[in-house]
Design a protein around this motif. Structure first.
Motif, PDB file in Angstrom:
ATOM      1  N   GLU A  73       3.471 -11.283   2.932  1.00 50.07           N
ATOM      2  CA  GLU A  73       4.466 -10.400   2.321  1.00 50.07           C
ATOM      3  C   GLU A  73       3.833  -9.596   1.192  1.00 50.07           C
ATOM      4  O   GLU A  73       3.018 -10.121   0.440  1.00 50.07           O
ATOM      5  CB  GLU A  73       5.632 -11.226   1.775  1.00 50.07           C
ATOM      6  N   VAL A  74       4.232  -8.350   1.110  1.00 50.40           N
ATOM      7  CA  VAL A  74       3.710  -7.464   0.066  1.00 50.40           C
ATOM      8  C   VAL A  74       4.903  -6.780  -0.610  1.00 50.40           C
ATOM      9  O   VAL A  74       5.736  -6.169   0.066  1.00 50.40           O
ATOM     10  CB  VAL A  74       2.781  -6.383   0.684  1.00 50.40           C
ATOM     11  N   ALA A  75       4.969  -6.890  -1.919  1.00 48.13           N
ATOM     12  CA  ALA A  75       6.081  -6.263  -2.654  1.00 48.13           C
ATOM     13  C   ALA A  75       5.915  -4.744  -2.605  1.00 48.13           C
ATOM     14  O   ALA A  75       4.854  -4.211  -2.918  1.00 48.13           O
ATOM     15  CB  ALA A  75       6.100  -6.759  -4.098  1.00 48.13           C
ATOM     16  N   MET A  76       6.966  -4.074  -2.201  1.00 49.71           N
ATOM     17  CA  MET A  76       6.880  -2.625  -1.965  1.00 49.71           C
ATOM     18  C   MET A  76       7.995  -1.849  -2.663  1.00 49.71           C
ATOM     19  O   MET A  76       8.174  -0.655  -2.413  1.00 49.71           O
ATOM     20  CB  MET A  76       6.993  -2.369  -0.448  1.00 49.71           C
ATOM     21  N   SER A  77       8.748  -2.512  -3.548  1.00 49.42           N
ATOM     22  CA  SER A  77       9.979  -1.897  -4.081  1.00 49.42           C
ATOM     23  C   SER A  77       9.766  -0.494  -4.646  1.00 49.42           C
ATOM     24  O   SER A  77      10.600   0.389  -4.453  1.00 49.42           O
ATOM     25  CB  SER A  77      10.576  -2.797  -5.173  1.00 49.42           C
ATOM     26  N   GLU A  78       8.639  -0.274  -5.340  1.00 48.56           N
ATOM     27  CA  GLU A  78       8.466   1.027  -6.012  1.00 48.56           C
ATOM     28  C   GLU A  78       8.133   2.142  -5.016  1.00 48.56           C
ATOM     29  O   GLU A  78       8.432   3.307  -5.258  1.00 48.56           O
ATOM     30  CB  GLU A  78       7.405   0.907  -7.112  1.00 48.56           C
ATOM     31  N   PHE A  79       7.528   1.778  -3.890  1.00 44.90           N
ATOM     32  CA  PHE A  79       7.219   2.778  -2.855  1.00 44.90           C
ATOM     33  C   PHE A  79       8.455   3.042  -1.994  1.00 44.90           C
ATOM     34  O   PHE A  79       8.674   4.156  -1.535  1.00 44.90           O
ATOM     35  CB  PHE A  79       6.022   2.330  -2.017  1.00 44.90           C
ATOM     36  N   GLN A  80       9.259   2.000  -1.837  1.00 47.82           N
ATOM     37  CA  GLN A  80      10.512   2.165  -1.079  1.00 47.82           C
ATOM     38  C   GLN A  80      11.399   3.210  -1.748  1.00 47.82           C
ATOM     39  O   GLN A  80      12.115   3.965  -1.080  1.00 47.82           O
ATOM     40  CB  GLN A  80      11.240   0.815  -0.991  1.00 47.82           C
ATOM     41  N   LYS A  81      11.332   3.278  -3.091  1.00 44.35           N
ATOM     42  CA  LYS A  81      12.169   4.253  -3.823  1.00 44.35           C
ATOM     43  C   LYS A  81      11.827   5.695  -3.469  1.00 44.35           C
ATOM     44  O   LYS A  81      12.632   6.590  -3.682  1.00 44.35           O
ATOM     45  CB  LYS A  81      12.011   4.035  -5.327  1.00 44.35           C
ATOM     46  N   ILE A  82      10.618   5.910  -2.959  1.00 46.76           N
ATOM     47  CA  ILE A  82      10.260   7.277  -2.542  1.00 46.76           C
ATOM     48  C   ILE A  82       9.959   7.292  -1.026  1.00 46.76           C
ATOM     49  O   ILE A  82       9.080   8.017  -0.551  1.00 46.76           O
ATOM     50  CB  ILE A  82       9.105   7.871  -3.384  1.00 46.76           C
ATOM     51  N   ASP A  83      10.728   6.481  -0.326  1.00 46.36           N
ATOM     52  CA  ASP A  83      10.726   6.494   1.146  1.00 46.36           C
ATOM     53  C   ASP A  83       9.395   6.099   1.787  1.00 46.36           C
ATOM     54  O   ASP A  83       9.149   6.439   2.951  1.00 46.36           O
ATOM     55  CB  ASP A  83      11.121   7.886   1.692  1.00 46.36           C
ATOM     56  N   GLY A  84       8.561   5.423   1.044  1.00 48.21           N
ATOM     57  CA  GLY A  84       7.256   5.052   1.601  1.00 48.21           C
ATOM     58  C   GLY A  84       7.281   3.640   2.159  1.00 48.21           C
ATOM     59  O   GLY A  84       7.745   2.710   1.500  1.00 48.21           O
ATOM     60  N   GLY A  85       6.776   3.477   3.351  1.00 48.96           N
ATOM     61  CA  GLY A  85       6.708   2.149   3.966  1.00 48.96           C
ATOM     62  C   GLY A  85       5.302   1.569   3.854  1.00 48.96           C
ATOM     63  O   GLY A  85       4.368   2.222   3.380  1.00 48.96           O
ATOM     64  N   LEU A  86       5.194   0.325   4.323  1.00 46.51           N
ATOM     65  CA  LEU A  86       3.899  -0.380   4.262  1.00 46.51           C
ATOM     66  C   LEU A  86       2.782   0.358   4.983  1.00 46.51           C
ATOM     67  O   LEU A  86       1.659   0.478   4.482  1.00 46.51           O
ATOM     68  CB  LEU A  86       4.056  -1.719   4.958  1.00 46.51           C
ATOM     69  N   SER A  87       3.094   0.842   6.185  1.00 44.75           N
ATOM     70  CA  SER A  87       2.018   1.455   6.974  1.00 44.75           C
ATOM     71  C   SER A  87       1.498   2.722   6.296  1.00 44.75           C
ATOM     72  O   SER A  87       0.317   3.039   6.365  1.00 44.75           O
ATOM     73  CB  SER A  87       2.478   1.774   8.403  1.00 44.75           C
ATOM     74  N   CYS A  88       2.391   3.435   5.611  1.00 46.95           N
ATOM     75  CA  CYS A  88       2.007   4.749   5.027  1.00 46.95           C
ATOM     76  C   CYS A  88       0.932   4.636   3.967  1.00 46.95           C
ATOM     77  O   CYS A  88       0.245   5.616   3.678  1.00 46.95           O
ATOM     78  CB  CYS A  88       3.186   5.438   4.377  1.00 46.95           C
ATOM     79  N   LEU A  89       0.785   3.453   3.376  1.00 49.02           N
ATOM     80  CA  LEU A  89      -0.158   3.331   2.260  1.00 49.02           C
ATOM     81  C   LEU A  89      -1.612   3.179   2.681  1.00 49.02           C
ATOM     82  O   LEU A  89      -2.490   3.068   1.827  1.00 49.02           O
ATOM     83  CB  LEU A  89       0.234   2.137   1.376  1.00 49.02           C
ATOM     84  N   SER A  90      -1.889   3.157   3.974  1.00 50.79           N
ATOM     85  CA  SER A  90      -3.302   3.023   4.371  1.00 50.79           C
ATOM     86  C   SER A  90      -3.571   3.665   5.721  1.00 50.79           C
ATOM     87  O   SER A  90      -2.670   3.843   6.541  1.00 50.79           O
ATOM     88  CB  SER A  90      -3.716   1.541   4.436  1.00 50.79           C
ATOM     89  N   LEU A  91      -4.840   4.005   5.895  1.00 53.22           N
ATOM     90  CA  LEU A  91      -5.371   4.369   7.208  1.00 53.22           C
ATOM     91  C   LEU A  91      -6.234   3.198   7.630  1.00 53.22           C
ATOM     92  O   LEU A  91      -7.130   2.778   6.889  1.00 53.22           O
ATOM     93  CB  LEU A  91      -6.222   5.639   7.096  1.00 53.22           C
ATOM     94  N   ARG A  92      -5.969   2.677   8.808  1.00 55.66           N
ATOM     95  CA  ARG A  92      -6.699   1.496   9.273  1.00 55.66           C
ATOM     96  C   ARG A  92      -7.475   1.839  10.527  1.00 55.66           C
ATOM     97  O   ARG A  92      -6.959   2.498  11.422  1.00 55.66           O
ATOM     98  CB  ARG A  92      -5.697   0.348   9.542  1.00 55.66           C
ATOM     99  N   PHE A  93      -8.721   1.411  10.584  1.00 51.09           N
ATOM    100  CA  PHE A  93      -9.526   1.772  11.751  1.00 51.09           C
ATOM    101  C   PHE A  93     -10.687   0.800  11.924  1.00 51.09           C
ATOM    102  O   PHE A  93     -10.908  -0.041  11.060  1.00 51.09           O
ATOM    103  CB  PHE A  93     -10.045   3.210  11.621  1.00 51.09           C
TER     104      PHE A  93
END
Ligand code: CIR
Length: 253
Positions: free
Chosen positions: A233-253
């Motif tokens: 689990e990752v706390a995301m409350s502050e990103f949720q306030k600006i419509d950002g989800g978990l996946s949006c915070l990184s590029l994975r490859f």
């Protein structure tokens, strides 16, 4: 399996990021702490993480997933539908080019934000949203086909980005919320329905058999654990306030 990730440190202007959520302004210091924990989670999944510097001119620039699509063999730089986000592409380009020889681009009148793109093996589902249009999706599909992949468009009407409401968890498992649950494109998958009160958790991320899930959505976390995955689990409350989800915070490859 993924080996690498690219993230960008949130800038102070993130408190003014684009949002339709009615959750108040983010607390910048808390957002930085949550971002640091997110990086730790990526590292715990075995990824080497490149952390790019904050871009004060681009409030939403920590959401790096939207400005590039990274596949196993080709990267595609996008052309965001949100005008305020278009400049972010130039800043992700150098970091992407360090890892990819083959780099394609989306150009006007095409718009794509890669939060609208979900990879399922060698196929890419592209949501047609307020941020990704038909012209952009067509360019993306052409690039993908050139490099040995396939792509198709997905109609949607209620979500910001496709992956706001759906996440592929590998092994035919898919988290689905709202309009995605009855979508014919996804009927063949083993769907794990996300309840309305946990909608935000529909954006969770499979990384090397761990699934990162936003903190505070126990039903979804349990359902994912029951599939046999490690859940972090990752706390995301502050990103949720600006419509950002978990996946949006990184590029994975
Ligand atoms: C935006 O509206 O562009 C940002 N505030 C949030 C972007 C989230 N990205 C994503 O869902 N892929």
């Amino acid at each position: 399996m993924f080996q690498n990730a690219i993230v960008r440190t949130p800038c102070q202007a993130m408190v003014n990021g684009l949002t339709e959520a009615d959750l108040g302004k983010p607390d910048f210091e808390l957002a930085l702490a949550q971002h640091a924990d997110y990086i730790d989670a990526l590292k715990a999944c075995g990824l080497k993480v490149t952390v790019l510097e904050a871009l004060e001119d681009y409030p939403d620039s920590c959401f790096v997933e939207d400005v590039a699509l990274l596949t196993p063999t080709v990267a595609v730089l996008t052309h965001p539908g949100a005008i305020s986000r278009r400049g972010e592409v130039d800043y992700i380009s150098a970091a992407v080019r360090k890892h990819y020889k083959q780099v394609e681009t989306i150009t006007a009148p095409g718009h794509v934000e890669a939060g609208d793109i979900m990879m399922v093996n060698k196929h890419f589902y592209i949501g047609l949203s307020a941020r990704t249009n038909q012209a952009g999706a067509a360019q993306m599909i052409e690039h993908l086909q050139t490099h040995g992949y396939t792509g198709s468009t997905v109609t949607m009407s209620e979500l910001l980005h496709l992956k706001t409401g759906i996440s592929y968890l590998e092994n035919n498992h898919m988290l689905t919320f709202g309009e995605m649950q009855s979508h014919s494109d996804f009927a063949r998958f083993n769907q794990i329905a996300v309840p309305a009160e946990e909608a935000y958790a529909a954006n969770s991320v499979w990384i090397n058999d761990t699934v990162l899930v936003p903190k505070g959505f126990p039903v979804t976390a349990d359902n994912i654990a029951r599939l046999g995955y490690e859940v972090r689990e990752v706390a995301m409350s502050e990103f949720q306030k600006i419509d950002g989800g978990l996946s949006c915070l990184s590029l994975r490859f």
